[in-house]
Design a protein around this motif. Structure first.
Motif, short mmCIF file in Angstrom:
data_model
loop_
_atom_site.label_atom_id
_atom_site.label_comp_id
_atom_site.label_asym_id
_atom_site.label_seq_id
_atom_site.Cartn_x
_atom_site.Cartn_y
_atom_site.Cartn_z
N ALA A 1 0.82 -1.21 0.00
CA ALA A 1 0.00 0.00 0.00
C ALA A 1 0.85 1.26 0.00
CB ALA A 1 -0.93 0.00 1.20
N ILE A 2 0.27 2.30 -0.56
CA ILE A 2 0.89 3.63 -0.58
C ILE A 2 -0.17 4.66 -0.21
CG2 ILE A 2 1.79 5.46 -2.08
CD1 ILE A 2 3.26 3.35 -3.67
N THR A 3 0.17 5.53 0.73
CA THR A 3 -0.65 6.72 0.96
C THR A 3 0.13 7.93 0.45
OG1 THR A 3 0.20 7.13 3.21
CG2 THR A 3 -1.76 5.72 3.00
N ILE A 4 -0.58 8.86 -0.14
CA ILE A 4 0.02 10.09 -0.66
C ILE A 4 -0.65 11.26 0.03
CG2 ILE A 4 0.44 11.48 -2.72
CD1 ILE A 4 0.07 8.93 -4.39
N SER A 5 0.14 12.08 0.69
CA SER A 5 -0.45 13.19 1.44
C SER A 5 0.51 14.37 1.53
CB SER A 5 -0.83 12.73 2.86
OG SER A 5 0.31 12.33 3.58
N ARG A 6 -0.04 15.48 1.92
CA ARG A 6 0.74 16.69 2.13
C ARG A 6 1.24 16.77 3.57
NH1 ARG A 6 -0.86 21.30 4.04
NH2 ARG A 6 -3.03 20.70 3.91
N ARG A 7 0.45 16.20 4.48
CA ARG A 7 0.81 16.25 5.91
C ARG A 7 1.24 14.88 6.40
NH1 ARG A 7 -4.54 18.67 8.42
NH2 ARG A 7 -5.42 17.35 6.77
N ASN A 8 1.97 14.88 7.50
CA ASN A 8 2.38 13.64 8.11
C ASN A 8 1.17 12.86 8.61
OD1 ASN A 8 5.26 13.37 8.04
ND2 ASN A 8 5.39 15.15 9.39
N LEU A 9 1.29 11.53 8.64
CA LEU A 9 0.17 10.69 9.06
C LEU A 9 -0.22 10.94 10.51
CD1 LEU A 9 0.85 7.22 7.39
CD2 LEU A 9 -0.58 9.10 6.59
N TYR A 10 0.74 11.30 11.36
CA TYR A 10 0.37 11.52 12.76
C TYR A 10 -0.55 12.73 12.91
CZ TYR A 10 3.88 15.25 13.27
OH TYR A 10 4.61 16.40 13.13
N GLU A 11 -0.43 13.69 12.00
CA GLU A 11 -1.34 14.84 12.03
C GLU A 11 -2.72 14.44 11.52
OE1 GLU A 11 0.19 18.46 10.31
OE2 GLU A 11 2.23 17.70 10.49
N ILE A 12 -2.75 13.57 10.50
CA ILE A 12 -4.02 13.13 9.93
C ILE A 12 -4.75 12.20 10.88
CG2 ILE A 12 -5.06 11.86 8.00
CD1 ILE A 12 -2.60 12.74 6.33
N GLU A 13 -4.00 11.27 11.45
CA GLU A 13 -4.61 10.29 12.34
C GLU A 13 -5.03 10.90 13.66
OE1 GLU A 13 -3.57 5.74 13.85
OE2 GLU A 13 -1.97 7.06 13.16
N GLY A 14 -4.29 11.90 14.12
CA GLY A 14 -4.65 12.54 15.38
C GLY A 14 -4.42 11.62 16.57
N THR A 15 -5.29 11.73 17.53
CA THR A 15 -5.14 10.97 18.79
C THR A 15 -6.18 9.87 18.89
OG1 THR A 15 -6.54 12.60 19.90
CG2 THR A 15 -4.17 12.94 20.01
N THR A 16 -6.40 9.17 17.79
CA THR A 16 -7.45 8.15 17.78
C THR A 16 -7.03 6.87 18.49
OG1 THR A 16 -6.68 7.31 15.64
CG2 THR A 16 -8.36 9.02 15.61
N TYR A 17 -5.72 6.67 18.65
CA TYR A 17 -5.26 5.38 19.17
C TYR A 17 -4.78 5.48 20.61
CZ TYR A 17 -5.48 2.82 14.81
OH TYR A 17 -5.92 2.19 13.68
N GLN A 18 -5.02 4.41 21.35
CA GLN A 18 -4.46 4.28 22.68
C GLN A 18 -3.15 3.50 22.63
OE1 GLN A 18 -5.82 5.80 25.33
NE2 GLN A 18 -7.34 6.64 23.94
N SER A 19 -3.01 2.60 21.65
CA SER A 19 -1.80 1.77 21.57
C SER A 19 -1.28 1.75 20.14
CB SER A 19 -2.10 0.36 22.07
OG SER A 19 -3.21 -0.21 21.37
N SER A 20 -1.64 0.71 19.37
CA SER A 20 -1.15 0.58 18.00
C SER A 20 -1.73 1.66 17.12
CB SER A 20 -1.52 -0.80 17.45
OG SER A 20 -0.92 -1.82 18.23
N THR A 21 -0.92 2.16 16.20
CA THR A 21 -1.36 3.24 15.32
C THR A 21 -1.36 2.80 13.87
OG1 THR A 21 0.90 4.08 15.12
CG2 THR A 21 -0.46 5.02 16.88
N PHE A 22 -2.19 3.44 13.10
CA PHE A 22 -2.20 3.20 11.65
C PHE A 22 -0.87 3.61 11.04
CE2 PHE A 22 -2.86 5.31 7.50
CZ PHE A 22 -3.14 4.19 6.74
N ARG A 23 -0.37 4.77 11.46
CA ARG A 23 0.88 5.27 10.90
C ARG A 23 2.07 4.35 11.19
NH1 ARG A 23 -0.73 8.70 15.01
NH2 ARG A 23 0.58 8.82 16.87
N GLY A 24 1.91 3.52 12.23
CA GLY A 24 3.00 2.63 12.61
C GLY A 24 3.27 1.52 11.63
#
Length: 515
Positions: free
Chosen positions: A175-198
């Protein structure tokens, strides 16, 4: 002459210039490699991310299913998966390499707009598991992924399904994501443990490198168009290494040649390249919206407060910064000089330091006639004499003066504002002028003290006002800021007390007073 430079939109064929290393890297890791891989390509808008990715997958073997989804073209989360599964369905039919009847019910379920979350999740997983069982590899491209922040509604479960598909060994998905901003900014604080960006490898997508720029200028040579070094430098001055902006410049250069005109880069820019100014204005809006402007200005314009080495590296990775002739440039020298300077007008920066800078400039203007006498120079206007004064002042270089000239010229060109050197002079160079004339003139404003008694305070204020220099960074701590704040007030206080008591020989050049 055919114009190979396209303005706007995705490019392919002869219009796709550069990015050879990127394309080879994609083919190596996503097409030839049997191991799953997931990457997040992050970079400034109009850097050519989409074109580079799409051109990399222009030719694929039969066992690869290629899916491209633009998140700006969908209205909801379920619609993303409907679009993805529709493309998979179409390609399976087209390739005719597996029995589509075995999973047609899954595709029918996905089309139900009211499908329950748990069924959506399990159905998507079943589709990708089936493809993997049939030795089919899926390459999934999610473009404009910035929009996920809205479409996913910052819900953990929405990111989780993509995280599972990208990382679970049951699914043969790269998979590839293409974005202008970093994934941690897009994902925000949705996770308590594992993250999508990880589960995605972050890859900065920057402007053209040296090889890409060479290929860009080779296009002109291939069309029997000769650009000298000066013309090339003016193109880079306006466009930096941004493919979209370079394409605009190239397009109008060829158009000028087709119209029988000379290749005057400045004239072409002034007459034709409004789109470049629009792009830079959009960049300022993006920076303001993303709260990034306050991180960029200290590095390019100063004062150097509130930023860290990590800020600089991140801005490099996002494509805002690049190194040019040993200096730090934001996108292009033109953007750094004109648009960031304009943005500073509404930027809340260090008030004591800025007020001191203004007072020092007004002090020079107040005593300009005596400064001219000290240097034995004359001129018709303030800029004539200031140019000669700067030439005679130790450690103010020709390069410094050239930068001031460019700013004054471009300020007139874009905003129709007549500027003087005092409008653009740095605090550092203002202090150099004052130091050179200290004994004859400016010591009077400092109670007749020798320069050494004020050198430390003026030097520290000057260094704090300057940008964070590339290669020899100086980041200020809170204690540094407090100390310099005191120095600013001390210098301002003495000037406020002595200014009106000291009378210059003439007020020919200015009637301004230091408040």
């Amino acid at each position: 002459m055919n114009n190979v430079f396209c303005i706007g939109g995705e490019v392919s064929g002869k219009s796709f210039i550069g990015r050879e290393a990127f394309v080879n890297d994609i083919k190596k890791y996503f097409i030839d490699n049997k191991t799953r891989i997931s990457r997040a390509y992050v970079g400034l808008t109009r850097m050519g991310k989409t074109s580079a990715v799409k051109n990399s997958f222009s030719s694929l073997p039969e066992n690869i299913i290629y899916v491209y989804e633009n998140l700006n073209l969908v209205e909801g989360y379920n619609e993303i998966w409907q679009g993805i599964c529709n493309q998979i369905h179409e390609q399976i039919n087209k390739k005719n390499i597996i029995n589509i009847d075995e999973i047609k019910d899954y595709f029918n379920d996905i089309e139900n707009d009211n499908i329950k979350w748990i069924k959506l999740t399990r159905t998507v997983e079943k589709i990708f598991a089936y493809l993997s069982e049939k030795n089919l590899k899926t390459i999934l491209i999610l473009d404009e992924f910035d929009n996920a922040k809205i479409l996913f509604e910052e819900k953990t479960r929405y990111f989780e399904l993509f995280r599972t598909i990208f990382s679970d060994g049951r699914f043969n998905v790269s998979a590839i994501t293409i974005s202008r901003r970093n994934l941690y900014e897009i994902e925000g604080t949705t996770y308590q443990s594992s993250t999508f960006r990880g589960v995605l490898e972050f890859i900065p997508f920057k402007g053209f490198n040296y090889s890409d720029m060479k290929e860009y200028f080779d296009v002109f040579s291939g069309l029997d168009i000769t650009l000298n070094d000066s013309q090339k430098q003016r193109i880079i001055y306006y466009a930096g290494n941004v493919p979209y902006l370079l394409s605009i410049m190239g397009h109008y250069i060829i158009e000028a040649i087709n119209d029988g005109e000379d290749i005057d880069i400045d004239r072409i820019f002034d007459k034709k390249c409004k789109t470049i100014n629009d792009y830079y204005r959009d960049c300022i809006k993006h920076l303001e919206r993303d709260n990034e402007l306050k991180r960029i200005i200290p590095f390019i314009k100063g004062p150097n407060i509130g930023v860290t080495p990590n800020d600089k590296q991140e801005l490099f990775n996002l494509g805002y910064f690049r190194e040019e002739n040993g200096n730090l440039t934001a996108i292009s020298e033109y953007f750094s000089t004109i648009f960031l300077s304009s943005a500073m007008l509404d930027f809340d920066i260090w008030p004591e330091l800025i007020n001191l800078e203004k007072k020092l400039k007004l002090l020079i203007e107040h005593e300009l006639t005596r400064v001219c006498i000290h240097h034995s120079v004359t001129g018709k206007n303030i800029n004539d004499v200031l140019n000669l004064i700067m030439q005679n002042t130790p450690n103010i270089t020709k390069g410094d003066i050239a930068k001031y000239d460019a700013f004054i010229r471009d300020n007139k060109k874009i905003y129709n504002i007549d500027s003087s050197y005092l409008d653009v002079l740095s605090m550092k160079d203002s202090i150099k002028i004052i130091r050179e004339c200290w004994a004859d003139i400016f010591s009077e404003y400092f109670n007749g003290d020798i320069y050494q008694n004020w050198e430390l305070r003026l030097d520290k204020c000057s260094r704090a006002r300057n940008p964070v220099a590339h290669g020899h960074e100086e980041y200020l701590s809170e204690l540094d800021v407090q100390e310099i704040d005191v120095y600013c007030k001390q210098v301002s206080d003495v000037l406020n007390k002595t200014y009106k008591s000291v009378k210059p020989d003439s007020r020919h050049y200015s009637e301004l007073e230091i408040p």
